[in-house]
Each structure stands twice: as C-alpha cells, then as structure tokens.
Design a protein around this motif. Structure first.
Motif, PDB file in Angstrom:
ATOM      1  N   GLU A  94       0.827  -1.303  -0.002  1.00  0.00           N
ATOM      2  CA  GLU A  94       0.129  -0.125  -0.042  1.00  0.00           C
ATOM      3  C   GLU A  94       0.986   1.191   0.060  1.00  0.00           C
ATOM      4  O   GLU A  94       0.380   2.296  -0.511  1.00  0.00           O
ATOM      5  CB  GLU A  94      -0.964   0.065   1.199  1.00  0.00           C
ATOM      6  N   PHE A  95       2.039   1.132   0.695  1.00  0.00           N
ATOM      7  CA  PHE A  95       2.835   2.491   0.751  1.00  0.00           C
ATOM      8  C   PHE A  95       3.407   2.737  -0.781  1.00  0.00           C
ATOM      9  O   PHE A  95       3.344   3.805  -1.105  1.00  0.00           O
ATOM     10  CB  PHE A  95       4.276   2.113   1.753  1.00  0.00           C
ATOM     11  N   VAL A  96       3.884   1.592  -1.224  1.00  0.00           N
ATOM     12  CA  VAL A  96       4.270   1.795  -2.781  1.00  0.00           C
ATOM     13  C   VAL A  96       3.160   2.386  -3.544  1.00  0.00           C
ATOM     14  O   VAL A  96       3.661   2.963  -4.530  1.00  0.00           O
ATOM     15  CB  VAL A  96       4.954   0.311  -3.250  1.00  0.00           C
ATOM     16  N   HIS A  97       1.912   1.604  -3.539  1.00  0.00           N
ATOM     17  CA  HIS A  97       1.016   2.373  -4.481  1.00  0.00           C
ATOM     18  C   HIS A  97       0.707   3.699  -4.138  1.00  0.00           C
ATOM     19  O   HIS A  97       0.479   4.369  -5.045  1.00  0.00           O
ATOM     20  CB  HIS A  97      -0.313   1.557  -3.961  1.00  0.00           C
ATOM     21  N   SER A  98       0.929   4.183  -2.966  1.00  0.00           N
ATOM     22  CA  SER A  98       0.600   5.416  -2.593  1.00  0.00           C
ATOM     23  C   SER A  98       1.623   6.563  -3.094  1.00  0.00           C
ATOM     24  O   SER A  98       1.444   7.917  -3.059  1.00  0.00           O
ATOM     25  CB  SER A  98       0.591   5.749  -0.880  1.00  0.00           C
ATOM     26  N   LEU A  99       2.768   6.121  -3.466  1.00  0.00           N
ATOM     27  CA  LEU A  99       4.047   7.139  -3.941  1.00  0.00           C
ATOM     28  C   LEU A  99       3.586   7.911  -5.103  1.00  0.00           C
ATOM     29  O   LEU A  99       2.907   7.379  -6.230  1.00  0.00           O
ATOM     30  CB  LEU A  99       5.120   6.239  -4.301  1.00  0.00           C
ATOM     31  N   ASN A 100       3.831   9.286  -5.305  1.00  0.00           N
ATOM     32  CA  ASN A 100       3.547   9.620  -6.631  1.00  0.00           C
ATOM     33  C   ASN A 100       4.603   9.240  -7.563  1.00  0.00           C
ATOM     34  O   ASN A 100       5.403   8.602  -7.365  1.00  0.00           O
ATOM     35  CB  ASN A 100       3.839  11.143  -6.421  1.00  0.00           C
ATOM     36  N   ALA A 101       4.547  10.015  -8.713  1.00  0.00           N
ATOM     37  CA  ALA A 101       5.307   9.429  -9.869  1.00  0.00           C
ATOM     38  C   ALA A 101       6.861   9.581  -9.642  1.00  0.00           C
ATOM     39  O   ALA A 101       7.596   8.778 -10.150  1.00  0.00           O
ATOM     40  CB  ALA A 101       4.841  10.160 -11.217  1.00  0.00           C
ATOM     41  N   ALA A 102       7.276  10.675  -9.083  1.00  0.00           N
ATOM     42  CA  ALA A 102       8.501  11.012  -9.009  1.00  0.00           C
ATOM     43  C   ALA A 102       9.133  10.054  -7.953  1.00  0.00           C
ATOM     44  O   ALA A 102      10.231   9.562  -8.142  1.00  0.00           O
ATOM     45  CB  ALA A 102       8.740  12.530  -8.718  1.00  0.00           C
ATOM     46  N   GLN A 103       8.511   9.975  -6.791  1.00  0.00           N
ATOM     47  CA  GLN A 103       8.864   9.098  -5.590  1.00  0.00           C
ATOM     48  C   GLN A 103       8.973   7.465  -6.318  1.00  0.00           C
ATOM     49  O   GLN A 103       9.804   6.744  -5.976  1.00  0.00           O
ATOM     50  CB  GLN A 103       7.847   9.078  -4.748  1.00  0.00           C
ATOM     51  N   GLY A 104       7.859   7.208  -7.011  1.00  0.00           N
ATOM     52  CA  GLY A 104       8.008   5.780  -7.648  1.00  0.00           C
ATOM     53  C   GLY A 104       9.106   5.515  -8.596  1.00  0.00           C
ATOM     54  O   GLY A 104       9.612   4.314  -8.384  1.00  0.00           O
ATOM     55  N   ASP A 105       9.312   6.715  -9.372  1.00  0.00           N
ATOM     56  CA  ASP A 105      10.576   6.482 -10.250  1.00  0.00           C
ATOM     57  C   ASP A 105      11.829   6.452  -9.414  1.00  0.00           C
ATOM     58  O   ASP A 105      12.945   5.516  -9.803  1.00  0.00           O
ATOM     59  CB  ASP A 105      10.730   7.748 -11.159  1.00  0.00           C
TER      60      ASP A 105
END
Length: 144
Positions: A94-105
């Motif tokens: 759920e934490f990984v799902h909640s990341l915005n695009a920049a954080q996920g990248d």
C-alpha cells in the motif's frame, strides 16, 4: 559452436558499494532502505522475478538494459514490480501504491541500481541458453 555472451561493461564499483549496496532513500515523510534481494526472497518471489526477466530477455540480445527498456518491462508487470519494490524496501504494498510518480521512479531506479546484477545474471544466462539451444539439438536430419 556456442557464442559466448559477454557481460555488459560496467564501471568498477567502489569497495563500499560492493560491501554495503543498500541505499537510504527519502520518500515522502519516510526514509526507506533499498537493499539487495536475498536468496529466500528470490525463491519466494520467483514468479514475479521470472516474469520481469523473461521480458527483459526479449528486449535485449546482448544483456544491455537501458532505462526505457526497464520502464517498459515494469509497466507490463505492475503487480510484480510493486511486490518487488515493497519487498526490497521493507514497506507494505500500500505504501508503494501511494507514491507519486517522482517518488515511484526514484524507488524503481534505486531498486535497479542495487539489484541490477541479480537480474542481469539471469538475463545473460537465458540469452546464453537461447543461443546454445539450436546447436544442442544439432542440424535437422533429412529422410533417406
């Protein structure tokens, strides 16, 4: 005769990176540690890893994987990618799902920086097997 696939040239790593590849990463209000996949984790997440490796093999003929290729493959397997990112950062899915695009990248690129050798070993092994397969079976025989 088998054609040997050479591992892509990588710049020499400094000793600290080899001994301690983990990376600390600020993501939102948390600081997470991105680490190498362990043996048990690689067994438990075998299907996720195999899906990514199979598509990485299809994207290269020499073991070189660029970031565009990595993003395409991860986008084809979002659930596997998220499961791996959660595992290597010791965070809930759920934490990984909640990341915005920049954080996920940032998490994905750090994951790759820490775990690229793990994946590239499997990609290169698969490429070597693929190239050796036609020779292992030998030429097709013709009827007399």
């Amino acid at each position: 005769m088998a054609c040997k696939i050479k591992r892509p040239e990588m710049p020499p790593a400094d000793d600290l990176t080899v001994l301690q590849p983990n990376r600390m990463l600020p993501l939102g209000e948390r600081t997470v540690t991105v680490r190498e996949l362990g043996f048990y984790e690689s067994l438990r997440l075998h299907s996720e890893i195999a899906a990514l490796v199979a598509d990485l093999v299809e994207q290269t003929d020499d073991g070189n994987i660029d970031l565009g290729c990595l993003h395409r493959v991860c986008a084809q397997h979002p659930d596997a990618t998220i499961a791996l990112l959660a595992q290597i950062s010791d965070q809930p899915v759920e934490f990984v799902h909640s990341l915005n695009a920049a954080q996920g990248d940032l998490l994905l690129l750090t994951f790759w920086a820490v775990n690229a050798d793990f994946f590239l070993q499997r990609v290169i092994a698969a490429l070597e097997l693929r190239r050796a397969a036609p020779e292992a079976t030998g030429p097709a025989s013709s009827p007399p």
